[in-house]
Design a protein around this motif. Structure first.
Motif, mmCIF file in Angstrom:
data_model
loop_
_atom_site.group_PDB
_atom_site.id
_atom_site.type_symbol
_atom_site.label_atom_id
_atom_site.label_comp_id
_atom_site.label_asym_id
_atom_site.label_seq_id
_atom_site.Cartn_x
_atom_site.Cartn_y
_atom_site.Cartn_z
ATOM 1 N N ASP A 229 0.828 -1.216 0.000
ATOM 2 C CA ASP A 229 0.000 0.000 0.000
ATOM 3 C C ASP A 229 0.861 1.263 0.000
ATOM 4 O O ASP A 229 0.581 2.218 -0.728
ATOM 5 C CB ASP A 229 -0.910 -0.003 1.234
ATOM 6 C CG ASP A 229 -1.959 -1.102 1.165
ATOM 7 O OD1 ASP A 229 -2.277 -1.535 0.037
ATOM 8 O OD2 ASP A 229 -2.451 -1.519 2.234
ATOM 9 N N ASN B 98 2.468 1.650 -3.449
ATOM 10 C CA ASN B 98 1.491 2.117 -4.456
ATOM 11 C C ASN B 98 1.241 3.622 -4.309
ATOM 12 O O ASN B 98 1.168 4.349 -5.302
ATOM 13 C CB ASN B 98 0.174 1.353 -4.302
ATOM 14 C CG ASN B 98 0.258 -0.042 -4.903
ATOM 15 O OD1 ASN B 98 1.022 -0.284 -5.832
ATOM 16 N ND2 ASN B 98 -0.528 -0.974 -4.365
ATOM 17 N N SER C 185 2.415 6.336 -7.085
ATOM 18 C CA SER C 185 1.431 7.230 -7.711
ATOM 19 C C SER C 185 1.831 8.682 -7.508
ATOM 20 O O SER C 185 1.725 9.500 -8.429
ATOM 21 C CB SER C 185 0.046 6.979 -7.114
ATOM 22 O OG SER C 185 -0.378 5.653 -7.350
#
Length: 358
Positions: free
Chosen positions: A268, A271, A275
């Protein structure tokens, strides 16, 4: 008693009695007007025609980044602004010094109040800036030298254009500073996010999310299968080794760099950081392009005026109209002479009865 009737035909006897004096006055006026008309210098007129544009549409930043088009329709505020600039003293002083009009007008030396005032008045009397019926501006300059008149008219247009551009120059520099600050901020944030992403990959041992998830899943299934097989065969030594291997694949404290617990904890975060880094990278590329475009645009010059016609040296004089000066002087002298002799005759007629009664 009936009032006397006056008519133009009644003036002929009066003119006839004073014909020598009237003729002398007319001849004298003709001679003097001819001499004066011949002594007057030829004055030439040069005219430049241009249309002001909206400063917002000529701002290079907007043209480069937004694709704005030049608006050539002359708005009232644009026309008034350009005319005001053209009639301002700073523009006049700039042109006067450029062409050394103190010497040309023979008004004296620069810095003297009387010479400055006389030069400005002479310059202003020769300059005309008007808004014509086609929403364009006509700048006209008069001078004895036809080439100088054209050069001054064109120089006035250049000066007006330069001052008009200065109105948005400071704002464009501020915009460039904002672009630079934005680029520097995004560059710093991108580098910081990239370093955090690298540290997170090292911490959790995740370098390829899709590949590692397949590898871990496959390894865990294979080790569990072998463990169950060893336990079924009663091979305790092999089963113990497989349990340690399975623990290394499942637990962060199992000794394996790649393990399911660290992978689950880090996926998590990675990610989110990935991003964030990708978003910053895209924004950084765009910000750098905007800054470079604005920098190049600021160094370039886009005219704020659309030149319809430059001023050219005149092919014929504008004034004086010498025959009109002579004819006008003769006609005016004749009219004044008739008025004077008529008043004299009326004065005589009114004084004769009084003298007779006396």
């Amino acid at each position: 008693m009936s009032e006397p009737v006056y008519s133009l035909l009644g003036l002929w006897p009066i003119v006839n009695r004073w014909k020598k004096l009237v003729l002398a006055a007319v001849v004298l006026a003709a001679v003097v007007s001819i001499v004066v008309a011949l002594l007057l210098p030829n004055i030439y007129k040069s005219t430049a025609v241009f249309i002001p544009t909206n400063p917002q549409t000529t701002d290079p930043d907007r043209i480069a980044t937004e694709g704005s088009r030049l608006e050539l329709n002359g708005r009232t505020e644009d026309l008034d602004r350009v005319i005001t600039i053209g009639e301002s003293q700073p523009v006049a002083d700039l042109v006067i010094k450029r062409f050394d009009l103190y010497k040309h007008y023979k008004t004296g030396q620069p810095g003297d109040d009387a010479a400055d005032d006389a030069t400005l008045r002479e310059f202003g009397s020769n300059l005309s800036i008007v808004h014509n019926e086609r929403d364009a501006i006509e700048l006209t300059f008069l001078d004895r030298d036809k080439k100088l008149a054209a050069d001054i008219a064109n120089a006035m247009v250049e000066a007006i254009d330069s001052v008009n551009q200065q109105l948005t120059l400071e704002n464009r520099r501020n915009v460039l500073g904002i672009y630079e600050q934005r680029f520097q901020f995004l560059n710093t944030e991108f580098e910081r996010s990239r370093q955090l992403l690298i540290q997170a990959r090292k911490r959790y041992g995740i370098y390829g999310l899709e590949q590692q998830s397949r590898y871990l899943g496959r390894e865990i299934v294979e080790v569990e299968s072998k463990l169950h097989q060893a336990e079924g065969e009663g091979n305790s030594g092999k089963a113990a080794g497989l349990r340690r291997a399975l623990r290394g694949l499942l637990r962060a404290d199992g000794g394996n760099v790649m393990n399911l617990e660290a992978y689950t904890m880090g996926v998590d975060s990675l990610n989110l950081l990935a991003s964030r880094t990708t978003d910053l990278q895209n924004r950084l590329v765009k910000a750098r392009g905007d800054y470079e475009t604005a920098d190049v645009s600021l160094k370039g010059k886009i005219s704020s005026l659309y030149i319809v016609q430059k001023a050219y040296p005149a092919t014929k004089k504008s004034k004086p109209i010498r025959w009109l000066i002579v004819v006008g002087s003769v006609f005016l002298t004749l009219a004044l002479s008739i008025v004077v002799i008529t008043l004299l005759e009326l004065w005589r007629r009114t004084t004769r009865p009084r003298v007779a009664r006396a």
